[in-house]
Design a protein around this motif. Structure first.
Motif, PDB file in Angstrom:
ATOM      1  N   UNK A  89      80.333  52.319   9.726  1.00 18.24           N
ATOM      2  CA  UNK A  89      79.978  53.257   8.708  1.00 18.24           C
ATOM      3  C   UNK A  89      80.968  54.259   8.661  1.00 18.24           C
ATOM      4  N   UNK A  90      80.972  54.788   7.476  1.00 20.20           N
ATOM      5  CA  UNK A  90      82.136  55.666   6.956  1.00 20.20           C
ATOM      6  C   UNK A  90      81.636  56.819   6.277  1.00 20.20           C
ATOM      7  N   UNK A  91      82.240  57.881   5.913  1.00 16.87           N
ATOM      8  CA  UNK A  91      81.634  59.080   5.370  1.00 16.87           C
ATOM      9  C   UNK A  91      81.768  58.686   3.888  1.00 16.87           C
TER      10      UNK A  91
ATOM     11  N   UNK B 189      84.460  66.115  12.369  1.00 19.27           N
ATOM     12  CA  UNK B 189      83.252  66.802  11.946  1.00 19.27           C
ATOM     13  C   UNK B 189      82.093  66.023  12.541  1.00 19.27           C
ATOM     14  N   UNK B 190      81.081  66.955  12.505  1.00 17.55           N
ATOM     15  CA  UNK B 190      79.747  66.430  13.400  1.00 17.55           C
ATOM     16  C   UNK B 190      78.695  65.855  12.431  1.00 17.55           C
ATOM     17  N   UNK B 191      78.043  64.736  13.080  1.00 18.58           N
ATOM     18  CA  UNK B 191      76.804  64.182  12.254  1.00 18.58           C
ATOM     19  C   UNK B 191      75.594  64.995  12.693  1.00 18.58           C
ATOM     20  N   UNK B 192      74.767  64.872  11.503  1.00 19.94           N
ATOM     21  CA  UNK B 192      73.540  65.782  11.860  1.00 19.94           C
ATOM     22  C   UNK B 192      72.605  64.902  11.405  1.00 19.94           C
TER      23      UNK B 192
ATOM     24  N   UNK C 105      82.565  56.479  12.709  1.00 20.11           N
ATOM     25  CA  UNK C 105      81.469  57.570  13.478  1.00 20.11           C
ATOM     26  C   UNK C 105      81.357  56.924  14.889  1.00 20.11           C
TER      27      UNK C 105
ATOM     28  N   UNK D 250      74.008  62.459   7.975  1.00 21.36           N
ATOM     29  CA  UNK D 250      75.237  62.897   7.456  1.00 21.36           C
ATOM     30  C   UNK D 250      76.132  63.681   8.118  1.00 21.36           C
TER      31      UNK D 250
ATOM     32  N   UNK E 197      77.246  62.152   3.306  1.00 17.98           N
ATOM     33  CA  UNK E 197      76.459  61.070   3.647  1.00 17.98           C
ATOM     34  C   UNK E 197      77.344  60.105   4.354  1.00 17.98           C
ATOM     35  N   UNK E 198      76.678  59.265   5.177  1.00 15.08           N
ATOM     36  CA  UNK E 198      77.349  58.149   5.884  1.00 15.08           C
ATOM     37  C   UNK E 198      76.734  56.703   5.062  1.00 15.08           C
ATOM     38  N   UNK E 199      77.782  56.117   4.876  1.00 12.34           N
ATOM     39  CA  UNK E 199      77.329  54.597   4.019  1.00 12.34           C
ATOM     40  C   UNK E 199      78.306  53.529   4.650  1.00 12.34           C
TER      41      UNK E 199
ATOM     42  N   UNK F  20      86.084  63.371   4.996  1.00 11.55           N
ATOM     43  CA  UNK F  20      85.965  64.609   5.709  1.00 11.55           C
ATOM     44  C   UNK F  20      86.740  64.962   6.953  1.00 11.55           C
ATOM     45  N   UNK F  21      86.920  66.283   7.210  1.00 12.61           N
ATOM     46  CA  UNK F  21      87.901  66.613   8.302  1.00 12.61           C
ATOM     47  C   UNK F  21      87.598  65.935   9.624  1.00 12.61           C
TER      48      UNK F  21
END
Lengths: 71, 71
Positions: A58-60, A68-71, A27, B48, B57-59, A64-65
Motif C-alpha cells: 500500500x502506498x499513499x 504521517x499518520x493513517x486514520x 504503511x 487515508x 488515500x492509500x492505494x 506525503x511527509x
C-alpha cells in the motif's frame, strides 16, 4: 518513520529484492510490541495486499511527509 | 468490495468531489459495526494518510483484485 528509524524484518525474499524498498513510502503498523525473528528485533509490520500469497504494498496516492499518520 | 457492495459515508466534501472516488482501489476497514450518520448507514471506513487535516488515500502499488485482503 518520520524522524525515527525502525528496523522491520520481512519474509519477502522470494518476491522482492532488497533494493525494491529503497525510497518507497510504505504503511507501517508501528504500535506493536517489538518481536524477534532469528534473533533480530523487528519493530513493526508493513501493510500489504495479499494477492495469492504475494504482497502488493500500500502506498499513499500522493507523496506525503514521512511519519504521517493513517486514520 | 469484491462481489459485495458497501455503502460508506465520508466527510470529505471539502477536499474531494464525489467523482474522485470512481474506479479507484481504496483500502476499507470492513470489520466494523455499521454506524449511522445523519440517518444513513455507513458500513466501513476508508483508510487515508492525514496530511494537515486533508486525507490522502492509500492505494495498492499495483492493481489488485477487488476484495483482496490486507495483511
Amino acid at each position: 518513520m518520520g524522524s525515527e528509524t525502525r528496523q522491520i524484518i520481512v519474509g519477502m525474499a522470494e518476491f522482492y529484492e532488497p533494493d525494491y524498498f529503497l525510497n518507497k513510502e510504505l504503511v507501517i503498523l508501528a504500535n506493536l510490541e517489538p518481536k524477534k525473528f532469528m534473533g533480530i528485533k523487528s519493530q513493526g509490520m508493513i501493510l500489504a495486499v495479499d494477492v495469492e500469497g504475494k504482497p502488493i504494498f500500500l502506498i499513499p496516492e500522493k507523496e506525503v511527509p514521512p511519519g504521517s499518520i493513517i486514520k
